[in-house]
Design an enzyme around this catalytic site. Structure first.
Site, short mmCIF file in Angstrom:
data_model
loop_
_atom_site.label_atom_id
_atom_site.label_comp_id
_atom_site.label_asym_id
_atom_site.label_seq_id
_atom_site.Cartn_x
_atom_site.Cartn_y
_atom_site.Cartn_z
N LYS A 169 0.85 -1.19 0.00
CA LYS A 169 0.00 0.00 0.00
C LYS A 169 0.88 1.24 0.00
CE LYS A 169 -2.13 3.10 2.70
NZ LYS A 169 -2.09 4.07 1.64
N THR A 226 0.76 6.09 13.89
CA THR A 226 0.14 5.10 13.00
C THR A 226 0.74 3.72 13.27
OG1 THR A 226 0.33 6.87 11.35
CG2 THR A 226 -0.65 4.81 10.61
N GLY A 227 2.04 3.69 13.55
CA GLY A 227 2.71 2.42 13.84
C GLY A 227 2.09 1.73 15.06
N GLU A 244 9.05 0.72 11.21
CA GLU A 244 10.08 1.76 11.04
C GLU A 244 9.38 3.09 11.19
OE1 GLU A 244 13.09 1.09 11.03
OE2 GLU A 244 13.32 -0.92 10.23
N CYS A 278 13.30 10.52 7.83
CA CYS A 278 13.14 10.03 9.20
C CYS A 278 14.40 10.29 10.02
CB CYS A 278 12.77 8.55 9.19
SG CYS A 278 13.87 7.56 8.19
N GLU A 380 8.45 15.61 16.38
CA GLU A 380 9.27 15.24 15.22
C GLU A 380 9.03 16.29 14.14
OE1 GLU A 380 8.16 11.91 12.71
OE2 GLU A 380 10.22 11.71 12.02
#
Ligand code: NAD
Length: 476
Positions: A169, A226-227, A244, A278, A380
């Site tokens: 996705k 979301t992780g 990740e 990231c 972040e």
């Protein structure tokens, strides 16, 4: 473009579309189907049907196909890089690097085709024992918009070489490069159903993939929030996950560092991909004794960066990828100014002029004397804003650097071997750079600690993320 299921380009059952917009110009580039749970079901079914046949081919045969695909990608590098810049926004040179990175990772895992096999383990009392390694089955790959091609390679290469099939996705606003790369894999001989791509919203397509009973493993890259949702859903089926996630990488500049090199490292570390990496330098700690000179040089270099459409010549930094990120960065900088939590010495604004009027541009920004409570140090910051904090010594720098829930990367800039050792031992991060920042290589394991994730990508260890290890014990 259409989705790719079972080797065919297909529409969604929803009959609806997502529009893909060029973040530098606001122009409509293309549209892709807005996938549904039903589309996911069909894709998972296709991957499941293709599994036995793909798993029974030899790793060398799989490598031949992936190697052919890497060759086609290299031949079509410029065309793919233009597409990537148009949908993602990064400068053309960065897109070319990323496309080359895709081919490099694929080829690296082809080279490991003969390396994963079980072992013979002698045990006491005339026993024999063996291990065997098997692919897991259908795997799901869910990827973000910041490096869509490279992250696709990080996931599909170890998964495919070990004999798994996949449903991928892409991020909603950068699916075009992923779809083109998947069609190149088919052209190279990947059998129908081995890789399938379903486009659509994360909450629908992503979640149905994670929940699908036939999906055995999820490899996710994206935000920590979301992780956590993905991990929660995967736990219901006790599925394997690689996560990740985000990072807030510190860069520590000691008083003995080569300041010229450190300035170049900070520029690349923070402003590459418009700060949307990231492992970007998200917090910079510099020793007080060299801060003034270092900041002056950094400020001058930041002012020289050329911002613009990534397809134009000599552009150092493109736009942010999407409106949400753009609004977030504008709000964050306004917040710093309003609360007087730092001094903006370069950038800080949306650039003026017609060339910028329809793109998500923001000036490369340097903020100094940042207060410890500022959001710049707590969140972040996924954009072109570099906060600088002065510290007395290495001890204070490491304490500040570790003051985050993340643990992805970190860098220390010094010529002193004792400081290198202390940094490596005490910094809480999955990857630590010395006198550089941001470099990754297919051979080197990549992945974070803390809320930056679980599991590793790249390197030989990533293969075991896609293999089931069985032990056999015989008595003869
Ligand atoms: P995101 O979490 O918003 O989205 C990532 C992917 O997940 C997208 O494909 C999205 O559609 C999908 N998704 C969204 N909601 C979902 C749900 N409920 N269930 C399943 N899938 C869902 O992240 P993003 O904004 O696309 O990417 C930026 C983030 O990714 C940053 O935090 C960045 O640090 C991180 N990132 C990490 C790495 C790494 O290797 N550690 C690499 C690149 C980016």
């Amino acid at each position: 473009m259409k989705m790719q299921i079972n080797g065919k380009a297909v529409e969604s059952y929803s009959g609806e579309f997502f529009y893909i917009i060029n973040p530098a110009t606001g122009e409509l580039i293309d549209q892709v189907p807005k996938g549904t749970e039903y589309d996911v079901e069909i894709a998972v079914e296709a991957a499941s049907s293709a599994f036995n046949c793909w798993a029974s081919t030899s790793p060398q045969q799989r490598a031949r196909i992936l190697y052919t695909a890497a060759g086609i990608v290299r031949q079509r590098k410029d065309e793919l890089a233009i597409l990537l810049t148009r949908e993602q926004g990064k400068p053309f040179a960065e897109s070319k690097n990323e496309i080359e990175g895709f081919a490099n990772v694929l080829e690296y895992y082809c080279g490991l085709a003969s390396s994963f096999h079980g072992d013979f383990i002698p045990v006491p009392q005339n026993g024999y024992s063996f291990t065997i390694k098997k692919p897991l089955g259908v795997c799901a790959a869910i990827i973000p918009w910041n490096m869509p091609a490279l992250i696709m390679a990080w996931k599909i290469s170890p998964a495919l070489i070990t004999g798994n099939t996949l449903v991928l996705k892409p991020a909603s606003n950068t699916p075009l490069t992923n779809l083109t790369l998947a069609s190149i894999l088919s052209e190279a001989g990947l059998p129908p159903g081995v890789i399938n791509i379903v486009t659509g919203p994360g909450e629908v397509v992503g979640e149905s993939l994670v929940k699908s009973p036939q999906v055995k493993k999820i490899s996710f890259t994206g935000e920590a929030r979301t992780g956590k949702r993905v991990a929660e859903l995967a736990a219901g089926g006790m599925k394997r996950v690689t996560l990740e996630l985000g990072g807030s990488d510190p860069m520590i500049v000691c008083d003995d560092a080569n300041l010229e090199t450190a300035v170049s490292g900070a520029l690349r570390g923070r402003f590459y991909n418009c700060g949307q990496t990231c492992t970007a330098v998200k917090r910079l700690f510099v020793f007080e004794s060299v801060a003034e000179g270092f900041i002056k040089k950094l400020e001058a270099s930041i002012r020289n960066l050329k911002v613009g459409n990534g397809l134009h010549e000599n552009i150092d930094m493109g736009p942010l990828n999407n409106c949400r990120q753009w609004e977030y960065i504008k709000e964050l900088v306004a917040d710093v100014e309003e609360k007087d939590e730092g001094r903006i010495v370069a950038g800080g604004r949306v650039p003026e002029g017609s060339a910028y009027s329809r793109g998500y541009f923001f000036e490369p920004t340097l903020v100094v004397d940042v207060q410890r409570e500022s959001r710049l140090l707590k969140e972040e910051v996924f954009g072109p804003v570099l906060p600088v904090v002065q510290v007395k010594n290495l001890e204070e720098a490491i304490e500040e650097a570790n003051n985050t829930c993340y643990g992805l990367g970190a860098s220390i800039w010094t010529k002193n071997i004792d400081r290198v050792r202390t940094g490596c031992e005490q910094l809480n991060a999955g990857i630590i750079w010395i006198n550089q920042h941001l470099k990754v290589a297919p051979e080197v394991p990549f992945g974070g600690a803390g809320e930056s994730g679980i599991g590793k990508e790249n390197g030989p260890d990533a293969l075991s993320e896609y293999l089931d290890l069985k032990a056999l014990m015989l008595k003869i």
